[in-house]
Design a protein around this motif. Structure first.
Motif, PDB file in Angstrom:
ATOM      1  N   VAL A 133       0.871  -1.178   0.000  1.00 36.73           N
ATOM      2  CA  VAL A 133       0.000   0.000   0.000  1.00 36.73           C
ATOM      3  C   VAL A 133       0.906   1.226   0.000  1.00 36.73           C
ATOM      4  O   VAL A 133       1.910   1.278   0.723  1.00 36.73           O
ATOM      5  CB  VAL A 133      -0.920   0.005   1.234  1.00 36.73           C
ATOM      6  CG1 VAL A 133      -1.653   1.338   1.365  1.00 36.73           C
ATOM      7  CG2 VAL A 133      -1.922  -1.138   1.147  1.00 36.73           C
ATOM      8  N   VAL A 134       0.556   2.223  -0.815  1.00 32.25           N
ATOM      9  CA  VAL A 134       1.379   3.431  -0.967  1.00 32.25           C
ATOM     10  C   VAL A 134       0.505   4.650  -0.697  1.00 32.25           C
ATOM     11  O   VAL A 134      -0.634   4.721  -1.166  1.00 32.25           O
ATOM     12  CB  VAL A 134       1.965   3.517  -2.392  1.00 32.25           C
ATOM     13  CG1 VAL A 134       2.868   4.741  -2.526  1.00 32.25           C
ATOM     14  CG2 VAL A 134       2.736   2.243  -2.738  1.00 32.25           C
TER      15      VAL A 134
ATOM     16  N   LYS B  57      -3.172   4.118  -2.346  1.00 38.10           N
ATOM     17  CA  LYS B  57      -3.420   3.247  -3.477  1.00 38.10           C
ATOM     18  C   LYS B  57      -2.764   1.889  -3.204  1.00 38.10           C
ATOM     19  O   LYS B  57      -1.860   1.775  -2.362  1.00 38.10           O
ATOM     20  CB  LYS B  57      -2.863   3.840  -4.778  1.00 38.10           C
ATOM     21  CG  LYS B  57      -1.340   3.958  -4.838  1.00 38.10           C
ATOM     22  CD  LYS B  57      -0.903   4.558  -6.174  1.00 38.10           C
ATOM     23  CE  LYS B  57       0.623   4.720  -6.249  1.00 38.10           C
ATOM     24  NZ  LYS B  57       1.053   5.319  -7.542  1.00 38.10           N
ATOM     25  N   LEU B  58      -3.233   0.879  -3.928  1.00 38.47           N
ATOM     26  CA  LEU B  58      -2.683  -0.470  -3.806  1.00 38.47           C
ATOM     27  C   LEU B  58      -1.773  -0.742  -4.999  1.00 38.47           C
ATOM     28  O   LEU B  58      -2.099  -0.370  -6.131  1.00 38.47           O
ATOM     29  CB  LEU B  58      -3.817  -1.499  -3.761  1.00 38.47           C
ATOM     30  CG  LEU B  58      -3.404  -2.955  -3.536  1.00 38.47           C
ATOM     31  CD1 LEU B  58      -2.835  -3.144  -2.132  1.00 38.47           C
ATOM     32  CD2 LEU B  58      -4.597  -3.882  -3.760  1.00 38.47           C
ATOM     33  N   ARG B  59      -0.637  -1.393  -4.732  1.00 35.14           N
ATOM     34  CA  ARG B  59       0.301  -1.748  -5.799  1.00 35.14           C
ATOM     35  C   ARG B  59       0.550  -3.257  -5.740  1.00 35.14           C
ATOM     36  O   ARG B  59       0.853  -3.791  -4.673  1.00 35.14           O
ATOM     37  CB  ARG B  59       1.614  -0.989  -5.647  1.00 35.14           C
ATOM     38  CG  ARG B  59       2.679  -1.354  -6.693  1.00 35.14           C
ATOM     39  CD  ARG B  59       3.944  -0.544  -6.435  1.00 35.14           C
ATOM     40  NE  ARG B  59       3.709   0.883  -6.655  1.00 35.14           N
ATOM     41  CZ  ARG B  59       4.455   1.852  -6.107  1.00 35.14           C
ATOM     42  NH1 ARG B  59       5.461   1.527  -5.290  1.00 35.14           N
ATOM     43  NH2 ARG B  59       4.206   3.121  -6.370  1.00 35.14           N
TER      44      ARG B  59
ATOM     45  N   SER C  34      -6.232   3.549  -8.328  1.00 33.50           N
ATOM     46  CA  SER C  34      -6.145   5.008  -8.239  1.00 33.50           C
ATOM     47  C   SER C  34      -6.097   5.404  -6.760  1.00 33.50           C
ATOM     48  O   SER C  34      -6.531   4.657  -5.883  1.00 33.50           O
ATOM     49  CB  SER C  34      -7.360   5.650  -8.914  1.00 33.50           C
ATOM     50  OG  SER C  34      -8.559   5.156  -8.342  1.00 33.50           O
ATOM     51  N   PHE C  35      -5.531   6.583  -6.496  1.00 33.54           N
ATOM     52  CA  PHE C  35      -5.490   7.073  -5.113  1.00 33.54           C
ATOM     53  C   PHE C  35      -6.913   7.269  -4.597  1.00 33.54           C
ATOM     54  O   PHE C  35      -7.793   7.770  -5.313  1.00 33.54           O
ATOM     55  CB  PHE C  35      -4.722   8.390  -5.032  1.00 33.54           C
ATOM     56  CG  PHE C  35      -3.240   8.210  -4.864  1.00 33.54           C
ATOM     57  CD1 PHE C  35      -2.712   7.665  -3.698  1.00 33.54           C
ATOM     58  CD2 PHE C  35      -2.362   8.605  -5.876  1.00 33.54           C
ATOM     59  CE1 PHE C  35      -1.347   7.511  -3.533  1.00 33.54           C
ATOM     60  CE2 PHE C  35      -0.991   8.454  -5.718  1.00 33.54           C
ATOM     61  CZ  PHE C  35      -0.482   7.901  -4.547  1.00 33.54           C
TER      62      PHE C  35
ATOM     63  N   TYR D 283     -10.193  -7.010 -12.800  1.00 29.23           N
ATOM     64  CA  TYR D 283     -11.411  -6.981 -12.003  1.00 29.23           C
ATOM     65  C   TYR D 283     -11.087  -6.609 -10.558  1.00 29.23           C
ATOM     66  O   TYR D 283     -10.128  -7.111  -9.979  1.00 29.23           O
ATOM     67  CB  TYR D 283     -12.109  -8.344 -12.034  1.00 29.23           C
ATOM     68  CG  TYR D 283     -12.591  -8.736 -13.415  1.00 29.23           C
ATOM     69  CD1 TYR D 283     -13.748  -8.181 -13.942  1.00 29.23           C
ATOM     70  CD2 TYR D 283     -11.879  -9.650 -14.179  1.00 29.23           C
ATOM     71  CE1 TYR D 283     -14.190  -8.527 -15.211  1.00 29.23           C
ATOM     72  CE2 TYR D 283     -12.313 -10.007 -15.447  1.00 29.23           C
ATOM     73  CZ  TYR D 283     -13.470  -9.443 -15.960  1.00 29.23           C
ATOM     74  OH  TYR D 283     -13.897  -9.786 -17.215  1.00 29.23           O
ATOM     75  N   GLY D 284     -11.906  -5.743 -10.003  1.00 24.58           N
ATOM     76  CA  GLY D 284     -11.725  -5.338  -8.614  1.00 24.58           C
ATOM     77  C   GLY D 284     -11.812  -3.836  -8.455  1.00 24.58           C
ATOM     78  O   GLY D 284     -11.568  -3.071  -9.400  1.00 24.58           O
ATOM     79  N   TYR D 285     -12.186  -3.433  -7.250  1.00 26.07           N
ATOM     80  CA  TYR D 285     -12.228  -2.013  -6.920  1.00 26.07           C
ATOM     81  C   TYR D 285     -11.656  -1.848  -5.519  1.00 26.07           C
ATOM     82  O   TYR D 285     -12.128  -2.484  -4.568  1.00 26.07           O
ATOM     83  CB  TYR D 285     -13.657  -1.467  -6.974  1.00 26.07           C
ATOM     84  CG  TYR D 285     -13.722   0.044  -7.047  1.00 26.07           C
ATOM     85  CD1 TYR D 285     -14.011   0.676  -8.242  1.00 26.07           C
ATOM     86  CD2 TYR D 285     -13.462   0.828  -5.922  1.00 26.07           C
ATOM     87  CE1 TYR D 285     -14.036   2.068  -8.324  1.00 26.07           C
ATOM     88  CE2 TYR D 285     -13.498   2.204  -5.990  1.00 26.07           C
ATOM     89  CZ  TYR D 285     -13.779   2.820  -7.196  1.00 26.07           C
ATOM     90  OH  TYR D 285     -13.806   4.192  -7.277  1.00 26.07           O
ATOM     91  N   ILE D 286     -10.646  -1.006  -5.409  1.00 28.01           N
ATOM     92  CA  ILE D 286      -9.956  -0.798  -4.132  1.00 28.01           C
ATOM     93  C   ILE D 286     -10.422   0.514  -3.510  1.00 28.01           C
ATOM     94  O   ILE D 286     -10.283   1.580  -4.113  1.00 28.01           O
ATOM     95  CB  ILE D 286      -8.431  -0.783  -4.321  1.00 28.01           C
ATOM     96  CG1 ILE D 286      -7.960  -2.044  -5.066  1.00 28.01           C
ATOM     97  CG2 ILE D 286      -7.733  -0.665  -2.969  1.00 28.01           C
ATOM     98  CD1 ILE D 286      -8.310  -3.350  -4.391  1.00 28.01           C
ATOM     99  N   SER D 287     -10.976   0.415  -2.313  1.00 29.88           N
ATOM    100  CA  SER D 287     -11.361   1.593  -1.543  1.00 29.88           C
ATOM    101  C   SER D 287     -10.419   1.743  -0.358  1.00 29.88           C
ATOM    102  O   SER D 287      -9.664   0.831  -0.022  1.00 29.88           O
ATOM    103  CB  SER D 287     -12.810   1.461  -1.040  1.00 29.88           C
ATOM    104  OG  SER D 287     -13.721   1.383  -2.113  1.00 29.88           O
TER     105      SER D 287
END
Length: 358
Positions: free
Chosen positions: A39-40, A71-73, A86-87, A271-275
């Motif tokens: 995580v960044v 954001k996730l890397r 995305s941030f 596929y996926g959405y990071i919150s």
């Protein structure tokens, strides 16, 4: 590629990375893949994986500030491709004031309700973990230890002796069991059109009154997080497509576009959405001794049998178990295993949660 797991501030972030076989937009997991996950934040601070568990990659974001963007890397170690979300701002946590249960006599179900403050946010996602303790209708004082089987006759097992009937006490007599389940459905809701910031007794889950989960002691823990409007639209889209899948007259599913991009190939579908969010939680016990709501859904055959010792193994294979001897020196009675062995219903006498209150 599917990347799952929201960035959770104040706790560990769990990230699952897998390959998929897409069926329209309903993806089926094929296999987990090896990856570098971190995580960044918007200042360049990196939070690496602390360890890997059966749930996924565990990133320690317990000390991360809720004031930053995140954001996730993910780097796929097989393809050497890097994926980034995305941030995201950290959504404020809604406040769960309480959980409650509401018996519905008309529909024969127990409803679980939440009372909460939205905390200025308008879109939410929740999940739950449930555990329940139950017991058999009869408590056996003996258990059967089957013999070893080292030979077969025309495909049928030949036991080495009749086995043993031995005295047993809780938990070894399989009277009490515990079972566990985690939510798998997509659960999101919006308060956008609500004038009030507070909900009281919003029913979100129900259990049939004949369900064994509420037969003795039931526990549910709910975790609530706020999400952005874009995240809400994504999960609504996924849920709608999931609901329509398999229907002959379903509308054509729309493409589910998340917020994760492959840096080397932006055209690749991910596929996926990071919150990013802080979560609030609350828990509830339901004791049937207090509600009296549970209704047994099946009748049990309580017929007692007295097989000879050389018939024990055959009765064991037929679904019977020893119950209690009429006299200390007599051969034990046998009864349907459903009456005396809680494992028949999927639980384990050794799965009691550490937090269990009762």
């Amino acid at each position: 590629m599917v990347i799952e797991g929201d960035i959770l501030i104040g706790e560990f972030t769990t990230v699952k990375v897998s390959t998929t076989t897409p069926i329209s937009v309903i993806y089926q997991e094929e296999a987990n893949i090896s990856a570098e996950v971190s995580v960044v934040d918007d200042l360049g601070s990196v939070y690496p994986v602390k360890y890997r568990s059966s749930s996924g990659y565990m990133v320690d974001t317990r000390e991360a500030s809720p004031e930053r963007l995140y954001k996730l890397r993910v780097r796929n170690l097989r393809t050497n491709k890097t994926y980034e979300s995305s941030f995201q701002r950290v959504c404020k946590p809604g406040v769960i004031d309480s959980l409650s249960y509401i018996p519905d006599e008309k529909r024969d179900r127990m409803n679980i309700a939440i009372s909460m403050h939205a905390g200025g946010e308008s879109y939410f996602k929740w999940d739950y973990v449930e555990d329940w303790e139950y017991h058999t209708i009869l408590q056996a004082r003996y258990i059967y230890v089957p013999p070893t089987v080292t030979q077969y006759w025309w495909g049928s097992p030949v036991p080495n002796g009749p086995g043993e009937v031995v005295q047993a006490f809780v938990p070894d007599n399989n009277y009490y069991c515990w079972s566990h389940n985690e939510s798998s459905n997509i659960m999101v809701f919006s308060t956008e059109n609500q004038s009030d910031d507070r909900f009281v007794d919003l029913e979100f889950y129900s259990i049939n009154r004949t369900d064994r989960r509420i037969s003795y002691i039931y526990h549910i823990a709910v975790q609530l997080q706020a999400i952005t409007k874009d995240a809400y639209a994504y999960w609504q889209n996924v849920r709608n497509n999931s609901d329509y899948s398999g229907s002959l007259f379903a509308p054509n599913p729309s493409e589910v576009i998340g917020n994760i991009t492959c840096l080397e190939d932006p055209s690749e579908i991910v596929y996926g959405y990071i919150s990013a969010a802080q979560r609030s939680s609350n828990a509830l016990y339901i004791l049937n001794d207090r509600t009296g709501f549970y209704k047994e859904r099946e009748s049990f055959d309580e017929t007692l049998l007295q097989p000879r010792k050389d018939e024990w193994y055959d009765h064991y294979l037929a679904g019977y178990a020893p119950y209690a001897p009429p006299q200390p020196l007599a051969d034990p009675d046998w009864i349907s295993r459903r009456c005396v062995d809680c494992r028949v219903f999927g639980g384990s006498p050794y799965a009691k949660p550490d937090y269990w209150k009762y």
